[in-house]
Scaffold this active site. Sequence first.
Site, PDB file in Angstrom:
ATOM      1  N   MET A  65     -29.946  41.849  -0.383  1.00  0.00           N
ATOM      2  CA  MET A  65     -29.531  40.987  -1.489  1.00  0.00           C
ATOM      3  C   MET A  65     -30.439  39.775  -1.688  1.00  0.00           C
ATOM      4  O   MET A  65     -29.960  38.645  -1.778  1.00  0.00           O
ATOM      5  CB  MET A  65     -28.078  40.570  -1.279  1.00  0.00           C
ATOM      6  CG  MET A  65     -27.121  41.743  -1.377  1.00  0.00           C
ATOM      7  SD  MET A  65     -27.405  42.707  -2.898  1.00  0.00           S
ATOM      8  CE  MET A  65     -25.945  43.721  -2.947  1.00  0.00           C
ATOM      9  N   HIS A  85     -30.419  50.306  -7.354  1.00  0.00           N
ATOM     10  CA  HIS A  85     -29.634  49.347  -8.118  1.00  0.00           C
ATOM     11  C   HIS A  85     -28.454  50.073  -8.777  1.00  0.00           C
ATOM     12  O   HIS A  85     -28.644  51.149  -9.344  1.00  0.00           O
ATOM     13  CB  HIS A  85     -30.515  48.677  -9.181  1.00  0.00           C
ATOM     14  CG  HIS A  85     -29.769  47.655  -9.959  1.00  0.00           C
ATOM     15  ND1 HIS A  85     -29.442  46.423  -9.430  1.00  0.00           N
ATOM     16  CD2 HIS A  85     -29.229  47.682 -11.205  1.00  0.00           C
ATOM     17  CE1 HIS A  85     -28.746  45.732 -10.318  1.00  0.00           C
ATOM     18  NE2 HIS A  85     -28.613  46.478 -11.412  1.00  0.00           N
TER      19      HIS A  85
HETATM   20  C1  GAR Z   1     -25.161  49.273  -3.421  1.00  0.00           C
HETATM   21  O1  GAR Z   1     -24.248  49.555  -4.442  1.00  0.00           O
HETATM   22  C2  GAR Z   1     -26.519  48.919  -4.012  1.00  0.00           C
HETATM   23  O2  GAR Z   1     -26.823  49.635  -5.166  1.00  0.00           O
HETATM   24  C3  GAR Z   1     -26.300  47.462  -4.324  1.00  0.00           C
HETATM   25  O3  GAR Z   1     -25.587  46.957  -3.238  1.00  0.00           O
HETATM   26  C4  GAR Z   1     -24.783  47.998  -2.684  1.00  0.00           C
HETATM   27  C5  GAR Z   1     -25.095  48.102  -1.213  1.00  0.00           C
HETATM   28  O4  GAR Z   1     -24.229  49.005  -0.600  1.00  0.00           O
HETATM   29  N1  GAR Z   1     -27.557  46.783  -4.512  1.00  0.00           N
HETATM   30  C6  GAR Z   1     -27.744  45.851  -5.425  1.00  0.00           C
HETATM   31  O5  GAR Z   1     -26.865  45.452  -6.161  1.00  0.00           O
HETATM   32  C7  GAR Z   1     -29.147  45.306  -5.473  1.00  0.00           C
HETATM   33  N2  GAR Z   1     -29.335  44.541  -6.673  1.00  0.00           N
HETATM   34  P1  GAR Z   1     -24.535  49.550   0.857  1.00  0.00           P
HETATM   35  O6  GAR Z   1     -24.788  48.324   1.726  1.00  0.00           O
HETATM   36  O7  GAR Z   1     -23.259  50.248   1.257  1.00  0.00           O
HETATM   37  O8  GAR Z   1     -25.720  50.457   0.782  1.00  0.00           O
END
Ligand code: GAR
Length: 219
Positions: free
Chosen positions: A92, A111
């Site tokens: 993030m 994303h």
């Molecule tokens: C996921 O949905 C990913 O696409 C998003 O954070 C989540 C992480 O989940 N990423 C973003 O929003 C980046 N801008 P995870 O930790 O379970 O993989």
Amino acid sequence: MSILRIGVLASGRGSNFQSIIDEIESKRLEAEIALLITDNPSAFATERAKKHGIEYLVIRPKEYSSRDDFFAKIAEELKKRDVGLVVLAGFMRIVGKPLIDAFPNRMMNIHPALLPAFPGLHGQRQALEYGVKISGCTVHFVDEGMDTGPIIIQAAVPVFQDDTEESLSERILRCEHKIYPEAIKLFSEGKIKVEGRMVRIKGYTPFDTHIVNPTIKER
Ligand code: GAR
């Protein structure tokens, strides 16, 4: 050809990280995860790393005098382990130049929206609030912008009238777990070529798999 060594950056739950581990362990993806780096000591991703015997490091920005130093340290640790592809899995932060320059077109992000729509935080909430009928997820190479790099694969997901942010996020996440390992596999097979903004993939048609009503298991 030597096996692709992957470095994963994650800040939280790490379910995308898990989807890559699973694909590797089930031999559908020929690669190895050399290192997980997190900026968050309580990220659940570290538990997944421990469980699967993957080395991990916690690198905290506040321990560095500048943002550039923080990202230079991450680049150094990845290079030390001979990483050929960096995978951002729920990392993030906007990636700093020292890391981008160290892995040109060799760093991917996932994303939870169909870019260029709804970049930044809460892509799923933005899609709901805008009222789109289809959203999805995008795997792209990372450049210096926020979610602006060349697009590799996308998957479309329907938005239902009674969706909440949670239900839509869950539907999109199941697609993320499918397309992220797939993009990495295409990369590992040398099938991806970047020409400016355009990503060309050898022998690839999105219609096979990417208009999805996903039914694959939760991670
Ligand atoms: C996921 O949905 C990913 O696409 C998003 O954070 C989540 C992480 O989940 N990423 C973003 O929003 C980046 N801008 P995870 O930790 O379970 O993989």
